[in-house]
Design an enzyme around this catalytic site. Structure first.
Site, mmCIF file in Angstrom:
data_model
loop_
_atom_site.group_PDB
_atom_site.id
_atom_site.type_symbol
_atom_site.label_atom_id
_atom_site.label_comp_id
_atom_site.label_asym_id
_atom_site.label_seq_id
_atom_site.Cartn_x
_atom_site.Cartn_y
_atom_site.Cartn_z
ATOM 1 C CG ASP A 160 -2.090 -0.844 1.171
ATOM 2 O OD1 ASP A 160 -2.362 -1.395 0.095
ATOM 3 O OD2 ASP A 160 -2.788 -0.976 2.203
ATOM 4 N NE ARG A 214 -4.156 -1.532 -4.606
ATOM 5 C CZ ARG A 214 -3.896 -1.857 -3.329
ATOM 6 N NH1 ARG A 214 -3.691 -0.922 -2.426
ATOM 7 N NH2 ARG A 214 -3.848 -3.125 -2.975
HETATM 8 P P1 FAD Z 1 -13.938 9.460 -5.570
HETATM 9 O O1 FAD Z 1 -14.056 10.599 -6.519
HETATM 10 O O2 FAD Z 1 -13.469 9.739 -4.176
HETATM 11 O O3 FAD Z 1 -15.304 8.661 -5.465
HETATM 12 C C1 FAD Z 1 -16.054 8.290 -6.594
HETATM 13 C C2 FAD Z 1 -17.376 7.699 -6.143
HETATM 14 O O4 FAD Z 1 -17.148 6.490 -5.418
HETATM 15 C C3 FAD Z 1 -18.158 8.558 -5.154
HETATM 16 O O5 FAD Z 1 -18.938 9.514 -5.832
HETATM 17 C C4 FAD Z 1 -18.979 7.529 -4.432
HETATM 18 O O6 FAD Z 1 -20.063 7.117 -5.223
HETATM 19 C C5 FAD Z 1 -18.028 6.366 -4.320
HETATM 20 N N1 FAD Z 1 -17.255 6.403 -3.067
HETATM 21 C C6 FAD Z 1 -15.960 6.796 -2.923
HETATM 22 N N2 FAD Z 1 -15.557 6.681 -1.644
HETATM 23 C C7 FAD Z 1 -16.633 6.218 -0.963
HETATM 24 C C8 FAD Z 1 -16.837 5.879 0.409
HETATM 25 N N3 FAD Z 1 -15.877 5.996 1.321
HETATM 26 N N4 FAD Z 1 -18.068 5.413 0.777
HETATM 27 C C9 FAD Z 1 -19.052 5.266 -0.132
HETATM 28 N N5 FAD Z 1 -18.899 5.565 -1.459
HETATM 29 C C10 FAD Z 1 -17.712 6.033 -1.857
HETATM 30 N N6 FAD Z 1 -5.272 5.236 -1.212
HETATM 31 C C11 FAD Z 1 -3.982 5.432 -0.858
HETATM 32 O O7 FAD Z 1 -3.583 6.565 -0.591
HETATM 33 N N7 FAD Z 1 -3.110 4.368 -0.773
HETATM 34 C C12 FAD Z 1 -3.477 3.099 -1.083
HETATM 35 O O8 FAD Z 1 -2.659 2.184 -1.004
HETATM 36 C C13 FAD Z 1 -4.818 2.885 -1.502
HETATM 37 N N8 FAD Z 1 -5.256 1.656 -1.844
HETATM 38 C C14 FAD Z 1 -6.511 1.518 -2.378
HETATM 39 C C15 FAD Z 1 -6.934 0.276 -2.842
HETATM 40 C C16 FAD Z 1 -8.143 0.141 -3.470
HETATM 41 C C17 FAD Z 1 -8.551 -1.183 -4.003
HETATM 42 C C18 FAD Z 1 -9.010 1.277 -3.622
HETATM 43 C C19 FAD Z 1 -10.303 1.178 -4.342
HETATM 44 C C20 FAD Z 1 -8.622 2.484 -3.117
HETATM 45 C C21 FAD Z 1 -7.397 2.627 -2.483
HETATM 46 N N9 FAD Z 1 -6.999 3.844 -1.953
HETATM 47 C C22 FAD Z 1 -5.694 4.002 -1.544
HETATM 48 C C23 FAD Z 1 -7.997 4.935 -1.747
HETATM 49 C C24 FAD Z 1 -8.029 5.896 -2.918
HETATM 50 O O9 FAD Z 1 -6.828 6.633 -2.976
HETATM 51 C C25 FAD Z 1 -9.203 6.872 -2.788
HETATM 52 O O10 FAD Z 1 -9.068 7.599 -1.608
HETATM 53 C C26 FAD Z 1 -10.580 6.198 -2.779
HETATM 54 O O11 FAD Z 1 -10.604 5.090 -3.630
HETATM 55 C C27 FAD Z 1 -11.664 7.177 -3.251
HETATM 56 O O12 FAD Z 1 -11.375 7.611 -4.559
HETATM 57 P P2 FAD Z 1 -12.217 7.148 -5.850
HETATM 58 O O13 FAD Z 1 -11.209 6.884 -6.929
HETATM 59 O O14 FAD Z 1 -13.083 6.027 -5.523
HETATM 60 O O15 FAD Z 1 -12.968 8.438 -6.325
#
Ligand code: FAD
Length: 311
Positions: free
Chosen positions: A137, A187
Site C-alpha cells: 500500500d 495499483r
Molecule cells: P472518488 O471521486 O473519491 O469517489 C467516486 C465515487 O465512489 C463517489 O462519488 C462515491 O459514489 C463512491 N465512493 C468513494 N468513496 C466512498 C466511500 N468511502 N463510501 C461510499 N462511497 C464512496 N489510497 C492510498 O492513498 N493508498 C493506497 O494504497 C490505496 N489503496 C486503495 C486500494 C483500493 C482497491 C481502492 C479502491 C482504493 C485505495 N486507496 C488508496 C484509496 C483511494 O486513494 C481513494 O481515496 C478512494 O478510492 C476514493 O477515490 P475514488 O477513486 O473512488 O474516487
C-alpha cells in the site's frame, strides 16, 4: 461537505481521538459496512464469499504508524497466519495481501526503513509459499521514496510484488513511467491522504486529470495495471483506454474497497473484467474508517449515530 475532508483526515492521524473512538463498541453500523471482521477466520470467510461471487480479493490486516517493534512483529505474524489459512482453504489463487509498510516498522524511530524491508520480505516469502502475492500500500508522501526503494529491493527476490501510486501527487506520472515495465503490478488510486500543495494537486479535477494521464501510461506500458477507483467516469475511461491500447481482459484489473459500490463490482465481473476487492480486517480500523468518512462525509452522521447508540 468537501470542507469536512481536511478535519477528518487530520483526525485520522490523532492518537487521542483514536483511543477514544476505538474503545467504543461500534462493531456494527458504519464500521462493519467497511470492515467485515476482526479475526483471521472472519476475513477468510468474507474472502471465500467474494470469491464464490466471481471476485478476487486483497486482504489488509489493519494497522499503521506502528511505533514499537513488537507490534510490527505481531503484524507480520498475523499476515503469515492469514496466508497459511488462505492456502489451506484453497483461496490463494484468488486472494493476495496488501501491506502498509508503516504497520511493519517503517515509522519506527530508528532503522525503520531496514526493519520494514526485512518484515515485508518475511510476508513476501509466506505469500510465495502460499502461492500468492503481496502489494505494498502507499501511505502519505513522506513515505513514497522509502516505499518505492523497498519495493525495488523486494522485487529482486519477489518480482511479483505490487506497488501503489497516487494520482494526487505531482510525481506520480513519472513514477508510472518508471514502473510500467513487464511483470510490474501497479495499483493506481487517487490518494487518500491530506497532502500539501507543494507535492500534490488540491483540486479534484486536477487529481482526475492526473489519474487519466497515469492510466494512459500504465495501460500503454508492459506491466499489469490495477485500476483502483469507484469513480464511474474513471472506470469508463479506463475501459475505453484498455481497448485503445489493445489490452486483452485479464492483462489488467479493476479494484474497489469492500462495501463500496458492490453492485458495480458484480456488474464489472459479470461483464468479464477481473475485479479485486480490498478487504480490511482487524481491530485497528480507526485510521481506515476516518479516510473513508473523509471521502464520503455524508456517512459521518451514520457513524455518529452508531457511536451514540452503542455507547
Ligand atoms: P472518488 O471521486 O473519491 O469517489 C467516486 C465515487 O465512489 C463517489 O462519488 C462515491 O459514489 C463512491 N465512493 C468513494 N468513496 C466512498 C466511500 N468511502 N463510501 C461510499 N462511497 C464512496 N489510497 C492510498 O492513498 N493508498 C493506497 O494504497 C490505496 N489503496 C486503495 C486500494 C483500493 C482497491 C481502492 C479502491 C482504493 C485505495 N486507496 C488508496 C484509496 C483511494 O486513494 C481513494 O481515496 C478512494 O478510492 C476514493 O477515490 P475514488 O477513486 O473512488 O474516487
Amino acid at each position: 461537505m468537501p470542507l469536512l475532508r481536511q478535519p477528518l483526515l487530520l483526525l485520522a492521524r490523532s492518537r487521542h481521538v483514536k483511543e477514544l473512538v476505538s474503545t467504543m463498541p461500534v462493531s456494527s453500523g458504519i464500521v462493519h459496512s467497511y470492515v467485515p471482521g476482526e479475526t483471521t477466520a472472519s476475513a477468510v470467510d468474507a474472502s471465500a464469499a467474494l470469491v464464490d461471487d466471481g471476485l478476487q480479493v486483497t486482504l489488509d490486516f489493519l494497522g499503521e504508524d506502528t511505533v514499537d517493534a513488537e507490534h510490527a512483529d505481531a503484524t507480520v505474524a498475523a499476515y503469515v497466519e492469514l496466508l497459511g489459512e488462505l492456502a489451506r482453504r484453497g483461496l490463494s489463487r484468488r486472494a493476495e495481501v496488501s501491506v502498509k509498510l508503516s504497520a511493519v516498522g517503517q515509522a519506527l524511530p530508528s532503522n525503520g526503513h531496514k526493519i520494514a524491508l526485512e518484515n515485508a520480505r518475511t510476508v513476501c516469502r509466506a505469500a510465495r509459499n502460499a502461492g500468492t502475492t503481496v502489494t505494498l500500500d502507499m501511505e502519505d508522501h513522506t513515505t513514497t521514496d522509502s516505499t518505492l526503494a523497498i519495493l525495488r529491493e523486494l522485487r529482486q527476490d519477489f518480482p511479483e510484488t505490487g506497488a501503489v501510486l497516487q494520482s494526487a501527487l505531482h510525481r506520480t506520472e513519472a513514477d508510472c513511467r518508471a514502473l510500467a515495465h513487464e511483470g510490474s503490478r501497479v495499483r493506481l488510486c487517487k490518494g487518500a491522504y491530506l497532502e500539501p500543495e507543494e507535492v500534490a494537486f488540491q483540486d479534484r479535477t486536477d487529481i482526475d486529470r492526473s489519474y487519466v494521464r497515469c492510466l494512459k501510461v500504465l495501460l500503454a506500458g508492459q506491466g499489469y495495471p490495477m485500476i483502483a477507483t469507484h469513480d464511474p467516469r474513471m472506470i469508463q475511461i479506463a475501459g475505453t483506454l484498455a481497448s485503445r491500447y489493445g489490452r486483452q481482459r485479464g492483462t489488467y484489473e479493476f479494484q474497489m474497497l469492500y462495501g463500496i459500490r458492490p453492485l458495480e463490482q458484480q456488474r464489472l465481473a459479470e461483464s468479464g473484467e477481473t475485479v479485486r476487492v480490498y478487504l480490511p480486517y482487524g481491530t485497528e480500523w480507526y485510521g481506515y474508517l476516518m479516510r473513508r468518512l473523509a471521502e464520503r462525509p455524508a456517512n459521518l452522521s451514520f457513524f455518529l449515530k452508531s457511536l451514540v447508540s452503542k455507547s
